[in-house]
Scaffold this motif. Structure first.
Motif, PDB file in Angstrom:
ATOM      1  N   ILE A 200      65.714  21.797  27.033  1.00 53.11           N
ATOM      2  CA  ILE A 200      65.793  21.519  25.602  1.00 53.11           C
ATOM      3  C   ILE A 200      66.228  22.769  24.849  1.00 53.11           C
ATOM      4  O   ILE A 200      65.999  23.893  25.289  1.00 53.11           O
ATOM      5  N   TYR A 201      66.865  22.520  23.711  1.00 53.30           N
ATOM      6  CA  TYR A 201      67.222  23.546  22.744  1.00 53.30           C
ATOM      7  C   TYR A 201      66.124  23.523  21.689  1.00 53.30           C
ATOM      8  O   TYR A 201      65.706  22.452  21.250  1.00 53.30           O
ATOM      9  N   VAL A 202      65.635  24.692  21.300  1.00 52.17           N
ATOM     10  CA  VAL A 202      64.630  24.797  20.238  1.00 52.17           C
ATOM     11  C   VAL A 202      65.210  25.718  19.174  1.00 52.17           C
ATOM     12  O   VAL A 202      65.447  26.898  19.423  1.00 52.17           O
ATOM     13  N   GLY A 203      65.474  25.149  18.006  1.00 53.40           N
ATOM     14  CA  GLY A 203      66.092  25.913  16.937  1.00 53.40           C
ATOM     15  C   GLY A 203      65.181  26.102  15.743  1.00 53.40           C
ATOM     16  O   GLY A 203      64.099  25.529  15.673  1.00 53.40           O
TER      17      GLY A 203
ATOM     18  N   SER B  98      59.076  15.391  21.143  1.00 51.47           N
ATOM     19  CA  SER B  98      58.215  14.924  20.046  1.00 51.47           C
ATOM     20  C   SER B  98      57.842  16.059  19.086  1.00 51.47           C
ATOM     21  O   SER B  98      57.385  15.800  17.977  1.00 51.47           O
ATOM     22  N   LEU B  99      58.047  17.324  19.496  1.00 54.65           N
ATOM     23  CA  LEU B  99      57.737  18.448  18.610  1.00 54.65           C
ATOM     24  C   LEU B  99      58.828  18.696  17.568  1.00 54.65           C
ATOM     25  O   LEU B  99      58.687  19.580  16.725  1.00 54.65           O
ATOM     26  N   ASP B 100      59.904  17.923  17.613  1.00 55.70           N
ATOM     27  CA  ASP B 100      60.963  18.062  16.611  1.00 55.70           C
ATOM     28  C   ASP B 100      60.361  17.871  15.217  1.00 55.70           C
ATOM     29  O   ASP B 100      59.654  16.904  14.961  1.00 55.70           O
ATOM     30  N   GLY B 101      60.619  18.821  14.318  1.00 58.04           N
ATOM     31  CA  GLY B 101      60.108  18.744  12.949  1.00 58.04           C
ATOM     32  C   GLY B 101      58.719  19.325  12.771  1.00 58.04           C
ATOM     33  O   GLY B 101      58.216  19.406  11.650  1.00 58.04           O
ATOM     34  N   THR B 102      58.086  19.747  13.855  1.00 55.85           N
ATOM     35  CA  THR B 102      56.745  20.330  13.794  1.00 55.85           C
ATOM     36  C   THR B 102      56.807  21.748  13.227  1.00 55.85           C
ATOM     37  O   THR B 102      57.715  22.510  13.534  1.00 55.85           O
TER      38      THR B 102
ATOM     39  N   ARG C 131      57.961  27.665  10.281  1.00 52.89           N
ATOM     40  CA  ARG C 131      59.288  27.026  10.244  1.00 52.89           C
ATOM     41  C   ARG C 131      59.224  25.685  10.958  1.00 52.89           C
ATOM     42  O   ARG C 131      58.465  25.506  11.888  1.00 52.89           O
ATOM     43  N   LYS C 132      60.036  24.743  10.499  1.00 47.90           N
ATOM     44  CA  LYS C 132      60.089  23.424  11.133  1.00 47.90           C
ATOM     45  C   LYS C 132      61.040  23.483  12.323  1.00 47.90           C
ATOM     46  O   LYS C 132      62.218  23.788  12.169  1.00 47.90           O
ATOM     47  N   LEU C 133      60.503  23.191  13.520  1.00 49.32           N
ATOM     48  CA  LEU C 133      61.299  23.259  14.739  1.00 49.32           C
ATOM     49  C   LEU C 133      62.373  22.183  14.788  1.00 49.32           C
ATOM     50  O   LEU C 133      62.159  21.050  14.349  1.00 49.32           O
ATOM     51  N   LEU C 134      63.491  22.549  15.364  1.00 48.12           N
ATOM     52  CA  LEU C 134      64.556  21.612  15.679  1.00 48.12           C
ATOM     53  C   LEU C 134      64.597  21.547  17.207  1.00 48.12           C
ATOM     54  O   LEU C 134      64.882  22.552  17.865  1.00 48.12           O
ATOM     55  N   VAL C 135      64.247  20.398  17.785  1.00 48.93           N
ATOM     56  CA  VAL C 135      64.154  20.258  19.237  1.00 48.93           C
ATOM     57  C   VAL C 135      65.126  19.175  19.693  1.00 48.93           C
ATOM     58  O   VAL C 135      65.054  18.038  19.219  1.00 48.93           O
ATOM     59  N   ARG C 136      66.023  19.539  20.610  1.00 42.90           N
ATOM     60  CA  ARG C 136      67.038  18.618  21.112  1.00 42.90           C
ATOM     61  C   ARG C 136      67.205  18.789  22.614  1.00 42.90           C
ATOM     62  O   ARG C 136      67.089  19.901  23.130  1.00 42.90           O
TER      63      ARG C 136
END
Length: 156
Positions: A77-80, A134-138, A143-148
């Motif tokens: 996954i990418y975590v931005g 599921s942590l996308d937006g957490t 900061r709000k994570l971007l997970v893809r």
């Protein structure tokens, strides 16, 4: 230059912000790297490097790896949108809630000396990867994570 390939989201067609260029010769590639690496493109620093086949000796490209290689599984996954203070161990701790983290890395900008605001996590299975999304937006470190999911074009 022989071929250009821009990595795109298969659903939206939007660029993922990276691509591959096949050059006609190693010398031509070295010239492109020298001219373009670390240049600014739309307010973002462009990274231009060799994508060496690891079966070939890096010396063939005129450089020897400076860092230890990190094993990454195909379940990545990418975590931005990371805070600059986030370390790979912080990501490993957060994402280990979903299973076995094979590797975690936060990219580092050697020029500024700061961490970049994104990283990658590899898991041991696709189920763990899917659960971790599921942590996308957490909120994480303010900061709000971007997970893809990182799509591997070489998957069967």
């Amino acid at each position: 230059m022989r071929r250009v390939q821009v990595s795109r989201n298969s659903e939206t067609g939007i660029s993922r912000g990276c691509g591959h260029v096949t050059m006609s010769s190693v010398d031509e590639a070295k010239t492109a790297i020298s001219a373009l690496d670390a240049s600014d493109v739309g307010g973002r620093e462009m990274r231009v490097t060799f994508a060496a086949d690891m079966n070939k000796a890096p010396e063939a490209f005129g450089s020897v790896p400076k860092k230890n290689l990190i094993f990454e599984s195909p379940h990545k996954i990418y975590v931005g949108n990371l805070a600059h203070s986030v370390k790979p161990s912080d990501l490993r701790n957060l994402f280990s809630l979903f299973g076995t983290v094979v590797s975690s890395r936060v990219l580092h900008d050697s020029k500024s000396g700061k961490n970049r605001v994104y990283g990658f996590i590899s898991f041991s299975s696709s189920v763990e990867l899917e659960n971790a999304i599921s942590l996308d937006g957490t909120d994480f470190c303010g900061r709000k994570l971007l997970v893809r999911e990182v799509l591997n074009n070489n998957k069967p």
